[in-house]
Design a protein around this motif. Sequence first.
Motif, PDB file in Angstrom:
ATOM      1  N   CYS A  18       0.831  -1.213   0.000  1.00 54.09           N
ATOM      2  CA  CYS A  18       0.000   0.000   0.000  1.00 54.09           C
ATOM      3  C   CYS A  18       0.860   1.256   0.000  1.00 54.09           C
ATOM      4  O   CYS A  18       0.559   2.219  -0.708  1.00 54.09           O
ATOM      5  CB  CYS A  18      -0.939   0.009   1.210  1.00 54.09           C
ATOM      6  N   LEU A  19       1.934   1.242   0.761  1.00 54.99           N
ATOM      7  CA  LEU A  19       2.842   2.391   0.811  1.00 54.99           C
ATOM      8  C   LEU A  19       3.454   2.658  -0.560  1.00 54.99           C
ATOM      9  O   LEU A  19       3.510   3.807  -1.008  1.00 54.99           O
ATOM     10  CB  LEU A  19       3.930   2.148   1.855  1.00 54.99           C
ATOM     11  N   LEU A  20       3.854   1.611  -1.238  1.00 55.65           N
ATOM     12  CA  LEU A  20       4.412   1.752  -2.581  1.00 55.65           C
ATOM     13  C   LEU A  20       3.365   2.314  -3.546  1.00 55.65           C
ATOM     14  O   LEU A  20       3.656   3.222  -4.340  1.00 55.65           O
ATOM     15  CB  LEU A  20       4.934   0.406  -3.085  1.00 55.65           C
ATOM     16  N   VAL A  21       2.142   1.813  -3.481  1.00 62.34           N
ATOM     17  CA  VAL A  21       1.077   2.288  -4.376  1.00 62.34           C
ATOM     18  C   VAL A  21       0.735   3.746  -4.078  1.00 62.34           C
ATOM     19  O   VAL A  21       0.639   4.573  -4.992  1.00 62.34           O
ATOM     20  CB  VAL A  21      -0.178   1.388  -4.264  1.00 62.34           C
ATOM     21  N   VAL A  22       0.557   4.089  -2.807  1.00 60.47           N
ATOM     22  CA  VAL A  22       0.194   5.468  -2.446  1.00 60.47           C
ATOM     23  C   VAL A  22       1.296   6.435  -2.879  1.00 60.47           C
ATOM     24  O   VAL A  22       1.016   7.493  -3.452  1.00 60.47           O
ATOM     25  CB  VAL A  22      -0.102   5.587  -0.935  1.00 60.47           C
ATOM     26  N   ALA A  23       2.547   6.086  -2.626  1.00 57.81           N
ATOM     27  CA  ALA A  23       3.655   6.952  -3.028  1.00 57.81           C
ATOM     28  C   ALA A  23       3.722   7.105  -4.546  1.00 57.81           C
ATOM     29  O   ALA A  23       3.955   8.213  -5.063  1.00 57.81           O
ATOM     30  CB  ALA A  23       4.972   6.403  -2.481  1.00 57.81           C
ATOM     31  N   THR A  24       3.495   6.025  -5.273  1.00 55.50           N
ATOM     32  CA  THR A  24       3.530   6.077  -6.742  1.00 55.50           C
ATOM     33  C   THR A  24       2.389   6.926  -7.288  1.00 55.50           C
ATOM     34  O   THR A  24       2.599   7.746  -8.193  1.00 55.50           O
ATOM     35  CB  THR A  24       3.471   4.651  -7.326  1.00 55.50           C
ATOM     36  N   VAL A  25       1.195   6.748  -6.749  1.00 57.17           N
ATOM     37  CA  VAL A  25       0.046   7.548  -7.199  1.00 57.17           C
ATOM     38  C   VAL A  25       0.278   9.018  -6.866  1.00 57.17           C
ATOM     39  O   VAL A  25       0.011   9.900  -7.685  1.00 57.17           O
ATOM     40  CB  VAL A  25      -1.272   7.031  -6.580  1.00 57.17           C
ATOM     41  N   ARG A  26       0.812   9.304  -5.677  1.00 55.93           N
ATOM     42  CA  ARG A  26       1.087  10.699  -5.295  1.00 55.93           C
ATOM     43  C   ARG A  26       2.080  11.321  -6.269  1.00 55.93           C
ATOM     44  O   ARG A  26       1.890  12.455  -6.730  1.00 55.93           O
ATOM     45  CB  ARG A  26       1.624  10.739  -3.862  1.00 55.93           C
ATOM     46  N   LEU A  27       3.136  10.604  -6.585  1.00 54.48           N
ATOM     47  CA  LEU A  27       4.126  11.097  -7.547  1.00 54.48           C
ATOM     48  C   LEU A  27       3.482  11.284  -8.912  1.00 54.48           C
ATOM     49  O   LEU A  27       3.713  12.291  -9.593  1.00 54.48           O
ATOM     50  CB  LEU A  27       5.309  10.135  -7.630  1.00 54.48           C
ATOM     51  N   GLY A  28       2.657  10.327  -9.322  1.00 51.23           N
ATOM     52  CA  GLY A  28       1.964  10.440 -10.608  1.00 51.23           C
ATOM     53  C   GLY A  28       1.082  11.669 -10.684  1.00 51.23           C
ATOM     54  O   GLY A  28       1.062  12.365 -11.703  1.00 51.23           O
ATOM     55  N   LEU A  29       0.371  11.977  -9.609  1.00 47.38           N
ATOM     56  CA  LEU A  29      -0.484  13.165  -9.606  1.00 47.38           C
ATOM     57  C   LEU A  29       0.333  14.452  -9.596  1.00 47.38           C
ATOM     58  O   LEU A  29      -0.151  15.497 -10.049  1.00 47.38           O
ATOM     59  CB  LEU A  29      -1.431  13.140  -8.400  1.00 47.38           C
ATOM     60  N   THR A  30       1.552  14.373  -9.110  1.00 48.54           N
ATOM     61  CA  THR A  30       2.437  15.541  -9.141  1.00 48.54           C
ATOM     62  C   THR A  30       2.966  15.785 -10.551  1.00 48.54           C
ATOM     63  O   THR A  30       3.063  16.926 -10.998  1.00 48.54           O
ATOM     64  CB  THR A  30       3.619  15.339  -8.162  1.00 48.54           C
ATOM     65  N   LEU A  31       3.270  14.711 -11.263  1.00 51.55           N
ATOM     66  CA  LEU A  31       3.903  14.830 -12.577  1.00 51.55           C
ATOM     67  C   LEU A  31       2.920  14.873 -13.747  1.00 51.55           C
ATOM     68  O   LEU A  31       3.244  15.449 -14.786  1.00 51.55           O
ATOM     69  CB  LEU A  31       4.866  13.663 -12.788  1.00 51.55           C
ATOM     70  N   PHE A  32       1.760  14.241 -13.587  1.00 49.11           N
ATOM     71  CA  PHE A  32       0.814  14.095 -14.693  1.00 49.11           C
ATOM     72  C   PHE A  32      -0.562  14.615 -14.299  1.00 49.11           C
ATOM     73  O   PHE A  32      -0.817  14.908 -13.141  1.00 49.11           O
ATOM     74  CB  PHE A  32       0.707  12.623 -15.123  1.00 49.11           C
TER      75      PHE A  32
END
Length: 136
Positions: A18-32
Motif C-alpha cells: 500500500c505504501l508503494l502504491v500510495v507513493a507512486t500515485v502521489r508522484l503520478g499526480l504531481t507529474l501528470f
Amino acid sequence: MARVLSLSGSEALFLCHCLLVVATVRLGLTLFSYNRVRGMVTRLNARQCASMGELRLVAWGVAAAARFVPRATCLTQALSGQYILARQGNASNIRIGIERGTGEQLKAHAWLVSDNHVVLGGSVDGFAHLVDHGSR
C-alpha cells in the motif's frame, strides 16, 4: 510506529504494498494530470464485488500508508485504493463532490466507493455529488 512493528508478516507486507502504491500515485499526480493517472489506474478489467473483509483491509492499508506519504490527499488515497482493488479483480468508483454552502472557497473531496459502500473518504454528508469514475 509501535503498531507497525506489531503487525504480522502478511499485514506488514500488505502495508508495504500500500505504501508503494500510495507513493507512486502521489508522484503520478504531481507529474501528470488526474485523467492520465486515472487511466493508468483503471486500465485493469475489474468486474467482481469485493467482500467486506477485502474492503476493510484496503481501507486500513491505504489510510495507514497515506500517513507516511506527504500530501497523500483524499484523491491520492481513492486512486490508490481503486488500483489495489482492481488488481484483485474488484470493481470500484471514485466519487468526486464539492462541499455544499462553503461560501467563496470551493472545497472538493474524493471517495472510493465499492458496491455502494464508502471504502475511503469518510461520510458523503454535506457534499454535492459531481461525478463517478469507475473501473473499466
